[in-house]
Design an enzyme around this catalytic site. Structure first.
Site, PDB file in Angstrom:
ATOM      1  N   ASP A 156      -4.630   6.086  -1.785  1.00  0.00           N
ATOM      2  CA  ASP A 156      -4.239   7.132  -1.778  1.00  0.00           C
ATOM      3  C   ASP A 156      -5.060   8.167  -1.220  1.00  0.00           C
ATOM      4  O   ASP A 156      -6.257   7.986  -1.297  1.00  0.00           O
ATOM      5  CB  ASP A 156      -3.748   7.461  -3.257  1.00  0.00           C
ATOM      6  CG  ASP A 156      -2.785   6.815  -3.866  1.00  0.00           C
ATOM      7  OD1 ASP A 156      -1.729   6.182  -2.957  1.00  0.00           O
ATOM      8  OD2 ASP A 156      -2.328   6.699  -4.908  1.00  0.00           O
ATOM      9  N   ASP A 170       4.198   6.422  -0.577  1.00  0.00           N
ATOM     10  CA  ASP A 170       4.794   7.243  -1.834  1.00  0.00           C
ATOM     11  C   ASP A 170       5.795   8.158  -1.238  1.00  0.00           C
ATOM     12  O   ASP A 170       6.709   8.670  -1.842  1.00  0.00           O
ATOM     13  CB  ASP A 170       3.770   8.105  -2.534  1.00  0.00           C
ATOM     14  CG  ASP A 170       2.684   7.043  -3.220  1.00  0.00           C
ATOM     15  OD1 ASP A 170       3.215   5.666  -3.206  1.00  0.00           O
ATOM     16  OD2 ASP A 170       1.470   7.173  -3.566  1.00  0.00           O
TER      17      ASP A 170
END
Length: 197
Positions: A156, A170
């Site tokens: 991330d 995501d």
């Protein structure tokens, strides 16, 4: 009176034939107007490939350039880029369930590919393509990244202020899910038909 009755009887088959011809025409017209499934599957695969490629490329770049480096301020402190390894689900949820989340992601991919056989709706193809590309992006991390197969931590790097760190996969999953909710509320099914409650 007799001639009128005979005339009505003579005209009845013509009316029936006309109605039947109209029904056949409508049926043929319906078949002609319905788009081919292949075109919609192609849309799904193109969207999925684009989402997957963008996610994979962005992760390769940020791991190579940003990992173990200070955050990059994109919009001051409102939006920063820095690398976080996330063993959980989207937005850092469920860190102890990495293997379970990997199995769920794989199942999502299989379900979407099976559903693609009946896919005649372009909006549904786009939504499912985003879900598929996002699921494959994070699934790739879980399979190939450390600490091991099916236990890998997802990369991330998008960090808005006062919000969880996430990635492009995501984002694709969330956008695809929102689009599916909108399509469902509007009554549009994946096969292109519209139902009214």
């Amino acid at each position: 009176m007799t001639s009128e009755a005979e005339q009505a009887i003579d005209e009845a088959p013509e009316r029936k034939t006309g109605a039947a011809d109209g029904a056949e025409g409508a049926e043929e017209s319906g078949r002609d107007e319905r788009p081919s499934g292949k075109r919609r599957v192609a849309v799904l695969l193109v969207v999925a490939a684009l989402a997957y490629a963008l996610d994979l490329a962005s992760k390769l770049v940020v791991v190579a350039k940003l990992e173990h480096e200070p955050p990059i301020e994109v919009v001051g402190t409102l939006l920063q880029f820095y690398v976080v390894r996330n063993p959980g689900a989207a937005f850092g949820v469920g860190e102890a369930l990495t293997v379970v989340l990997t199995v769920i992601a794989a199942a999502v991919v299989v379900v979407i590919l099976r559903l693609a056989r009946k896919l005649y709706s372009t909006p549904w193809a786009i939504a499912l393509g985003m879900l598929l590309g996002g699921a494959m992006g994070n699934l790739t991390d879980r399979i190939f990244r450390s600490p091991g197969v099916f236990e890998g931590a997802v990369v991330d790097f998008i960090a808005p202020e006062n919000f969880a760190v996430f990635n492009l996969a995501d984002s694709a999953i969330v956008c695809g899910g929102i689009l599916i909710v909108i399509l469902s509320f509007r009554g549009l099914d994946p096969d292109g038909t519209v139902h009214r409650n």
